[in-house]
Design a protein around this motif. Sequence first.
Motif: not given
Length: 221
Positions: A44-49, A51-55
């Motif tokens: 989940t943490t990797l997915s959040a990171v 997503s933040l990088e993509l945004a």
Amino acid sequence: QAQPVGVVLVRSLDRKLLRDLRLMWSQALTIALVVASGIGGFITTLSAVDSLELARDRFYAQGRFADVFASVKRAPNALAETLRATPGVADVQTTIEQMVRIDIDGVADPIIGQLIGVDLRVPPAMNRVTLQSGRALDDARLSGSAIPALVSPGFAEKRGLKPGARVGALINGKRRALEIVGVALSPEYIFAGLMGMPDLRGVGVFWVPRDALAAAYDMEG
């Protein structure tokens, strides 16, 4: 046929292991759940990171964040075409920026304002300003001698500034009024501060008409 001693010993240990697991099934299940939760949290943490990088990348791309910045004390507008013709340069955008002292009624704290001139005739091709509330500078109307301005959201929130509010600015030795017409954000200034440290209360970014800023500092052309 006789089996090797090692094979018999391993099978005995396997049976003992299975017997122990049956006796301690609850502890084993708890350990498995803890391990699974850890793996799930890590994923989940990797997915959040990601997503933040993509945004972040999407925001900078949509705002056309510039790759290179350079400041000079004074230069003619014709220099932009010379720079644009330089090999390897895709585009050039010039503006006028000044650091001024800001004063707000009832606030004694020292406040610094970064004034950025926006050409109302030619919208910015880079470091685009995104309006979050209020109205754009194109739609602003001068109220007396006040200069219409957009303000950065962090500073506006900390100082309680909304469209219609006014602040004072010491521009080239003269006190001028800035009338807040909207709240805006630019990839160039996600946060405002000095020496690389964010200071949302003490430093504000204001986008004002370039012509007004050029006239105040005798920088027409």
